[in-house]
Design an enzyme around this catalytic site. Structure first.
Site, PDB file in Angstrom:
ATOM      1  N   HIS A 239       0.847  -1.212   0.000  1.00  0.00           N
ATOM      2  CA  HIS A 239       0.000   0.000   0.000  1.00  0.00           C
ATOM      3  C   HIS A 239       0.882   1.261   0.000  1.00  0.00           C
ATOM      4  O   HIS A 239       0.682   2.183  -0.800  1.00  0.00           O
ATOM      5  CB  HIS A 239      -0.889  -0.012   1.256  1.00  0.00           C
ATOM      6  CG  HIS A 239      -1.880   1.119   1.327  1.00  0.00           C
ATOM      7  ND1 HIS A 239      -3.234   0.944   1.208  1.00  0.00           N
ATOM      8  CD2 HIS A 239      -1.702   2.449   1.499  1.00  0.00           C
ATOM      9  CE1 HIS A 239      -3.837   2.104   1.293  1.00  0.00           C
ATOM     10  NE2 HIS A 239      -2.929   3.040   1.473  1.00  0.00           N
ATOM     11  N   GLU A 243       1.511   3.783  -3.413  1.00  0.00           N
ATOM     12  CA  GLU A 243       1.184   5.211  -3.304  1.00  0.00           C
ATOM     13  C   GLU A 243       2.382   6.080  -3.703  1.00  0.00           C
ATOM     14  O   GLU A 243       2.273   7.007  -4.506  1.00  0.00           O
ATOM     15  CB  GLU A 243       0.738   5.510  -1.867  1.00  0.00           C
ATOM     16  CG  GLU A 243       0.444   6.966  -1.571  1.00  0.00           C
ATOM     17  CD  GLU A 243      -0.674   7.531  -2.419  1.00  0.00           C
ATOM     18  OE1 GLU A 243      -1.555   6.762  -2.855  1.00  0.00           O
ATOM     19  OE2 GLU A 243      -0.624   8.755  -2.701  1.00  0.00           O
ATOM     20  N   LYS A 246       3.135   5.930  -7.433  1.00  0.00           N
ATOM     21  CA  LYS A 246       2.181   6.725  -8.226  1.00  0.00           C
ATOM     22  C   LYS A 246       2.579   8.206  -8.189  1.00  0.00           C
ATOM     23  O   LYS A 246       2.624   8.880  -9.224  1.00  0.00           O
ATOM     24  CB  LYS A 246       0.755   6.548  -7.696  1.00  0.00           C
ATOM     25  CG  LYS A 246       0.109   5.218  -8.051  1.00  0.00           C
ATOM     26  CD  LYS A 246      -1.370   5.216  -7.732  1.00  0.00           C
ATOM     27  CE  LYS A 246      -1.585   5.278  -6.236  1.00  0.00           C
ATOM     28  NZ  LYS A 246      -3.029   5.252  -5.894  1.00  0.00           N
ATOM     29  N   ASN A 247       2.914   8.694  -6.982  1.00  0.00           N
ATOM     30  CA  ASN A 247       3.314  10.106  -6.861  1.00  0.00           C
ATOM     31  C   ASN A 247       4.574  10.389  -7.677  1.00  0.00           C
ATOM     32  O   ASN A 247       4.643  11.363  -8.424  1.00  0.00           O
ATOM     33  CB  ASN A 247       3.589  10.461  -5.396  1.00  0.00           C
ATOM     34  CG  ASN A 247       2.352  10.409  -4.543  1.00  0.00           C
ATOM     35  OD1 ASN A 247       1.246  10.581  -5.032  1.00  0.00           O
ATOM     36  ND2 ASN A 247       2.523  10.130  -3.258  1.00  0.00           N
TER      37      ASN A 247
HETATM   38  O1  LIG Z   1       5.337  16.407  -4.166  1.00  0.00           O
HETATM   39  S1  LIG Z   1       6.227  15.661  -5.013  1.00  0.00           S
HETATM   40  O2  LIG Z   1       7.585  16.154  -5.069  1.00  0.00           O
HETATM   41  C1  LIG Z   1       6.232  14.031  -4.420  1.00  0.00           C
HETATM   42  C2  LIG Z   1       5.517  13.724  -3.280  1.00  0.00           C
HETATM   43  C3  LIG Z   1       5.527  12.428  -2.794  1.00  0.00           C
HETATM   44  C4  LIG Z   1       6.241  11.449  -3.453  1.00  0.00           C
HETATM   45  O3  LIG Z   1       6.220  10.180  -2.971  1.00  0.00           O
HETATM   46  C5  LIG Z   1       6.957  11.753  -4.610  1.00  0.00           C
HETATM   47  C6  LIG Z   1       6.952  13.066  -5.088  1.00  0.00           C
HETATM   48  O4  LIG Z   1       7.636  13.403  -6.214  1.00  0.00           O
HETATM   49  N1  LIG Z   1       5.628  15.645  -6.516  1.00  0.00           N
HETATM   50  C7  LIG Z   1       4.287  15.089  -6.697  1.00  0.00           C
HETATM   51  C8  LIG Z   1       3.875  15.677  -8.025  1.00  0.00           C
HETATM   52  C9  LIG Z   1       2.709  15.434  -8.761  1.00  0.00           C
HETATM   53  C10 LIG Z   1       2.517  16.126  -9.968  1.00  0.00           C
HETATM   54  C11 LIG Z   1       3.464  17.015 -10.410  1.00  0.00           C
HETATM   55  C12 LIG Z   1       4.619  17.231  -9.651  1.00  0.00           C
HETATM   56  C13 LIG Z   1       4.805  16.555  -8.454  1.00  0.00           C
HETATM   57  C14 LIG Z   1       5.952  16.622  -7.437  1.00  0.00           C
END
Ligand SMILES: O=S(=O)(c1ccc(O)cc1O)N1Cc2ccccc2C1
Length: 402
Positions: A239, A243, A246-247
């Site tokens: 999980h 997550e 995906k980010n």
């Molecule tokens: O905030 S983050 O740095 C970010 C947050 C958490 C993670 O696990 C990885 C990451 O990279 N990041 C999420 C995201 C989404 C769309 C466009 C640009 C970004 C930049």
């Protein structure tokens, strides 16, 4: 009839909420599961489940009025009251075969009843924001404090239910292989990383028609044993990783206005086993975010935007609004680990999942309803005790200064 029954439940709530929940360690889950006895589990749970339910129900009652009065929050409260009522029926009954079977099916019923608690509370937050306009800081901090505790309590209750129903439910032990309930005594971390990556990559390819590669390394400073394994709940680890992937993938795909010439920067993952912690660090070059935006990522109020309609759910970009990061951090903290983000604005973000190396140190982290938690709901947000805005000097000060 209703008032009598209602009073009866209130008395039982007051009784069971006086007890503190009893945290179990991963080692205790494993040792018990290796020669599991259903009646012992029953005798423990028929007390521990009402204690954990009563503790969180007392906090639900302390929620800010305007949230508690939303139809969604009162729906969640009703689910907890119903489940509490069902499980206290077993308080005085002996562990006969038929009671054990009834108990098992009651646990399954409770697990199903509460399957949508997170979405329903998110709906309640949306209803609150729509009715209240901008919510005052003390309400927001109470809601943040409460939802972290509600979801941690829910994780722990579902863990107890899953262990009991998996060990004594219809699939007897042998079908579980080496697994003990939902615990894997030899969880291969790199294979869970690869599973989560492949599944996130599939979504990324569908939406962006491309996806960053994965570079995976392991470093074991304790012993020369690979792949690094630990006792853990694979579904919890999955999980968190899913997550984060995906980010990171969304960040890389949206940040790199790459013409098709330059390659996408790969995601780099390293798994490290130390004497106290096991770390999984996921590094992306997705452009990162400023520090001012960082703490919003773990906020329930901030990350709850009007849900995309069900129809376009499949088209929503990888990391929807959801509660993915705050809940993933709760999974990490549940057995005394953590989930930490380090971002370099303009370059990328590192996400680190910390797990305990030793299973007897991996104790459940459980919210306790007591004076401290009650005071938190009553308190106001403290006034700042650090000056930051440039102070406006008056003429006299100015003259004195010159
Ligand atoms: O905030 S983050 O740095 C970010 C947050 C958490 C993670 O696990 C990885 C990451 O990279 N990041 C999420 C995201 C989404 C769309 C466009 C640009 C970004 C930049």
């Amino acid at each position: 009839l209703f008032p009598v029954r209602f009073n009866q439940i209130q008395k039982m709530l007051d009784f069971y909420s006086q007890f503190n929940p009893s945290p179990l360690s991963i080692k205790q889950f494993i040792d018990f599961g290796l020669n599991a006895c259903e009646s012992k589990s029953y005798i423990f749970l028929r007390k521990e489940l009402p204690v954990r339910l009563a503790n969180i129900m007392k906090e639900i009652a302390l929620l800010p009025e305007n949230l508690l009065r939303t139809s969604s929050a009162s729906q969640v409260s009703a689910w907890y009251a119903r489940s509490f009522e069902e499980v206290i029926q077993f308080e005085k009954t002996e562990p006969t075969q038929s009671n054990l079977e009834k108990f098992c099916s009651t646990l399954v019923q409770i697990r199903n009843r509460h399957s949508d608690v997170v979405q329903t509370m998110a709906q309640g937050v949306i209803e609150l924001k729509e009715s209240q306009g901008n919510v005052e800081p003390s309400t927001e901090s109470s809601i943040q404090y409460f939802l972290d505790r509600l979801y941690m309590s829910r994780i722990s209750i579902r863990m107890l239910i899953n262990q009991h129903t998996l060990l004594f439910g219809e699939f007897p032990n042998e079908n579980q292989g080496r697994h003990i309930g939902c615990l894997d005594p030899a969880c291969d971390i790199s294979s869970v990383v690869q599973d989560a990556y492949e599944n996130a990559r599939f979504l990324c390819d569908q939406y962006y028609l491309a996806s960053p590669e994965l570079i995976l390394r392991e470093h074991n400073s304790l012993e020369n044993k690979y792949p690094i394994r630990t006792v853990y709940v694979p579904s919890h680890l999955y999980h968190m990783l899913f997550e984060i992937f995906k980010n990171s993938m969304r960040a890389v795909m949206e940040h790199h206005d790459h013409d098709h010439s330059d390659k996408l920067p790969p995601l780099q993952v390293i798994i490290v086993q130390g004497k106290e912690d096991i770390c999984v660090k996921i590094s992306d070059q997705g452009g990162g975010i400023p520090r001012t935006h960082m703490d919003h990522l773990f906020k329930y109020m901030y990350s709850t935007a009007p849900q995309p309609s069900k129809s376009d759910m499949h088209t929503v970009p990888l990391a929807g609004y959801g509660y993915g990061l705050p809940i993933s951090r709760l999974y990490a903290r549940y057995f005394h680990g953590d989930l930490v983000l380090m971002s370099c604005d303009g370059f990328g973000t590192d996400a680190v999942i910390y797990l305990k190396t030793l299973s007897d140190e991996a104790n459940e982290l459980l919210p306790i309803f007591n004076k401290t938690s009650t005071k938190f709901y009553k308190s106001t947000v403290p006034t700042g005790d650090w000056s930051s805005q440039g102070s406006v000097m008056n003429a006299r000060q100015m003259n004195a200064a010159i």
